[in-house]
Design a protein around this motif. Structure first.
Motif, mmCIF file in Angstrom:
data_model
loop_
_atom_site.group_PDB
_atom_site.id
_atom_site.type_symbol
_atom_site.label_atom_id
_atom_site.label_comp_id
_atom_site.label_asym_id
_atom_site.label_seq_id
_atom_site.Cartn_x
_atom_site.Cartn_y
_atom_site.Cartn_z
ATOM 1 N N ALA A 1 24.984 42.192 30.038
ATOM 2 C CA ALA A 1 24.580 42.413 31.430
ATOM 3 C C ALA A 1 25.793 42.381 32.353
ATOM 4 O O ALA A 1 25.921 43.203 33.268
ATOM 5 C CB ALA A 1 23.562 41.362 31.855
ATOM 6 N N LEU A 2 26.703 41.427 32.109
ATOM 7 C CA LEU A 2 27.916 41.355 32.933
ATOM 8 C C LEU A 2 28.817 42.554 32.680
ATOM 9 O O LEU A 2 29.494 43.033 33.600
ATOM 10 C CB LEU A 2 28.665 40.052 32.633
ATOM 11 C CG LEU A 2 27.967 38.769 33.101
ATOM 12 C CD1 LEU A 2 28.720 37.545 32.627
ATOM 13 C CD2 LEU A 2 27.831 38.750 34.613
ATOM 14 N N GLY A 3 28.832 43.046 31.434
ATOM 15 C CA GLY A 3 29.603 44.252 31.153
ATOM 16 C C GLY A 3 29.051 45.460 31.898
ATOM 17 O O GLY A 3 29.818 46.281 32.424
ATOM 18 N N ILE A 4 27.715 45.573 31.959
ATOM 19 C CA ILE A 4 27.091 46.658 32.718
ATOM 20 C C ILE A 4 27.461 46.547 34.193
ATOM 21 O O ILE A 4 27.781 47.539 34.861
ATOM 22 C CB ILE A 4 25.562 46.619 32.529
ATOM 23 C CG1 ILE A 4 25.211 46.949 31.073
ATOM 24 C CG2 ILE A 4 24.873 47.602 33.475
ATOM 25 C CD1 ILE A 4 23.748 46.730 30.742
ATOM 26 N N LEU A 5 27.424 45.307 34.730
ATOM 27 C CA LEU A 5 27.799 45.088 36.124
ATOM 28 C C LEU A 5 29.235 45.546 36.383
ATOM 29 O O LEU A 5 29.517 46.216 37.380
ATOM 30 C CB LEU A 5 27.646 43.600 36.453
ATOM 31 C CG LEU A 5 27.856 43.139 37.897
ATOM 32 C CD1 LEU A 5 27.017 41.885 38.162
ATOM 33 C CD2 LEU A 5 29.318 42.786 38.161
ATOM 34 N N LEU A 6 30.141 45.205 35.457
ATOM 35 C CA LEU A 6 31.545 45.584 35.627
ATOM 36 C C LEU A 6 31.716 47.098 35.611
ATOM 37 O O LEU A 6 32.462 47.665 36.427
ATOM 38 C CB LEU A 6 32.386 44.936 34.518
ATOM 39 C CG LEU A 6 33.896 45.223 34.548
ATOM 40 C CD1 LEU A 6 34.497 44.730 35.853
ATOM 41 C CD2 LEU A 6 34.587 44.575 33.357
ATOM 42 N N VAL A 7 31.012 47.774 34.689
ATOM 43 C CA VAL A 7 31.110 49.230 34.598
ATOM 44 C C VAL A 7 30.612 49.889 35.881
ATOM 45 O O VAL A 7 31.233 50.826 36.407
ATOM 46 C CB VAL A 7 30.326 49.744 33.378
ATOM 47 C CG1 VAL A 7 30.221 51.265 33.405
ATOM 48 C CG2 VAL A 7 31.001 49.296 32.084
ATOM 49 N N VAL A 8 29.491 49.394 36.401
ATOM 50 C CA VAL A 8 28.943 49.964 37.639
ATOM 51 C C VAL A 8 29.918 49.766 38.792
ATOM 52 O O VAL A 8 30.138 50.679 39.609
ATOM 53 C CB VAL A 8 27.574 49.323 37.964
ATOM 54 C CG1 VAL A 8 27.088 49.763 39.338
ATOM 55 C CG2 VAL A 8 26.550 49.710 36.907
ATOM 56 N N LEU A 9 30.521 48.588 38.879
ATOM 57 C CA LEU A 9 31.485 48.333 39.955
ATOM 58 C C LEU A 9 32.693 49.261 39.856
ATOM 59 O O LEU A 9 33.253 49.675 40.882
ATOM 60 C CB LEU A 9 31.942 46.875 39.910
ATOM 61 C CG LEU A 9 30.917 45.822 40.383
ATOM 62 C CD1 LEU A 9 31.455 44.425 40.152
ATOM 63 C CD2 LEU A 9 30.565 46.027 41.845
ATOM 64 N N LEU A 10 33.095 49.591 38.635
ATOM 65 C CA LEU A 10 34.253 50.456 38.452
ATOM 66 C C LEU A 10 33.919 51.922 38.709
ATOM 67 O O LEU A 10 34.715 52.663 39.299
ATOM 68 C CB LEU A 10 34.810 50.295 37.032
ATOM 69 C CG LEU A 10 35.469 48.945 36.711
ATOM 70 C CD1 LEU A 10 35.825 48.877 35.237
ATOM 71 C CD2 LEU A 10 36.706 48.729 37.572
ATOM 72 N N VAL A 11 32.730 52.351 38.279
ATOM 73 C CA VAL A 11 32.369 53.767 38.362
ATOM 74 C C VAL A 11 31.704 54.108 39.683
ATOM 75 O O VAL A 11 32.031 55.109 40.327
ATOM 76 C CB VAL A 11 31.449 54.149 37.177
ATOM 77 C CG1 VAL A 11 30.998 55.605 37.302
ATOM 78 C CG2 VAL A 11 32.171 53.936 35.857
ATOM 79 N N LYS A 12 30.738 53.293 40.106
ATOM 80 C CA LYS A 12 29.989 53.576 41.345
ATOM 81 C C LYS A 12 29.736 52.257 42.067
ATOM 82 O O LYS A 12 28.664 51.665 41.932
ATOM 83 C CB LYS A 12 28.666 54.281 41.014
ATOM 84 C CG LYS A 12 28.053 55.023 42.210
ATOM 85 C CD LYS A 12 26.823 55.800 41.762
ATOM 86 C CE LYS A 12 26.313 56.714 42.885
ATOM 87 N NZ LYS A 12 25.935 55.982 44.090
#
Length: 294
Positions: A270-281
């Protein structure tokens, strides 16, 4: 396909809980631009109150459920007036630290009043399942999803079709203009905190039967909710619900079909998904980038 639909229903049930708590975070953020880190502990504390009203977990009582929602609403509004309102002219960091202090205080109070031991919290729904086309659908999962979505729908109708709800939306969008129109923005913020606390109480009472009642039970759920709010967009109530449902389904699907993703890895994923979203959008799937002139 049977496994797929069973995993889907479980994911929607988990996601509805994440979404409701994410919506509570969004309600406060839209009005104050502050993340309430105490949202999970507020939910936990009111769940303990419901547990006490139910005779310490003997049977689930719906009157206690609704009484707890009222207590949570009053408690959330009182916290805003006594703790957050005096800091409205302070920096955002100061307000964030105040919510972190609330987190620690409520956690310690719950452990002191009710002890930190695991407690059984009764489920409002049977633990049996419906069998539809060979697919076992848990009555508890379906009931949890229905209750949370009903509460979200009622809140949406309130904000959409009542004068008070429209005034609260106006106060959140532009507090200065709302004050010029005679709207008491401070009291509207208190009502917003009250609604957020009530939503958190729903999340706590729905999740407690599956994780047991402890002072720390909502800490992981708050992280999932925060990830859901970021995924959907911190300023989008619709995005909070969509992000919660998407995250719940995704985590359950990964746990079922990607064997390395065990229960212990759900939170890191879940934290990895959060990080990806912050980086991409960074604005989230339903958010929008706001340009401010400084």
């Amino acid at each position: 396909m049977q496994t797929f639909f069973q995993t889907l229903t479980t994911g929607l049930s988990d996601g509805s809980i994440y979404g409701s708590l994410a919506l509570a975070l969004v309600l406060i953020y839209k009005a104050t631009e502050v993340i309430n880190f105490a949202q999970g502990e507020m939910a936990m504390f009111t769940t303990y109150i419901a547990w006490a009203l139910m005779g310490h977990g003997s049977t689930f009582e719906w009157w206690a459920f609704f009484a707890t929602l009222g207590i949570a609403f009053v408690g959330g509004a009182a916290l805003q007036q006594t703790v957050i309102r005096p800091l409205e002219r302070a920096s955002v960091l100061t307000a964030v630290m105040a919510t972190i202090a609330l987190l620690v205080i409520l956690n310690g109070l719950a452990a002191w009043i009710w002890s930190p031991q695991l407690q059984f919290f009764p489920s409002p729904f049977p633990t049996s399942s419906w069998v539809i086309g060979g697919v076992h659908i848990s009555k508890q999962d379906a009931g949890t999803f229905g209750v949370v979505m009903a509460c979200v729908l009622i809140l949406w109708l309130f904000f959409r079709f009542t004068k008070l709800g429209l005034a609260m939306r106006a106060g959140a969008l532009n507090p200065g203009a709302a004050r010029l129109m005679g709207v008491r923005a401070s009291w509207l913020l208190a009502l917003g905190w009250g609604f957020a606390a009530a939503l958190g109480a729903v999340s706590g009472m729905m999740v407690a039967p599956t994780v047991f009642l402890t002072p720390n039970m909502m800490q992981a759920v708050l992280i999932y909710a925060f990830a859901a709010a970021i995924l959907g967009g911190l300023e989008s109530p619709v995005g909070a619900i969509a992000g919660g449902l998407s995250l719940g389904v995704l985590l359950n699907m990964l746990g079922e079909y990607v064997h390395p993703v065990t229960t212990e890895l759900r939170l890191p994923v879940a934290l990895g998904i959060l990080l990806v979203v912050l980086l991409v959008k960074p604005a989230g799937l339903f958010g929008r980038v706001v340009v401010r002139r400084v």
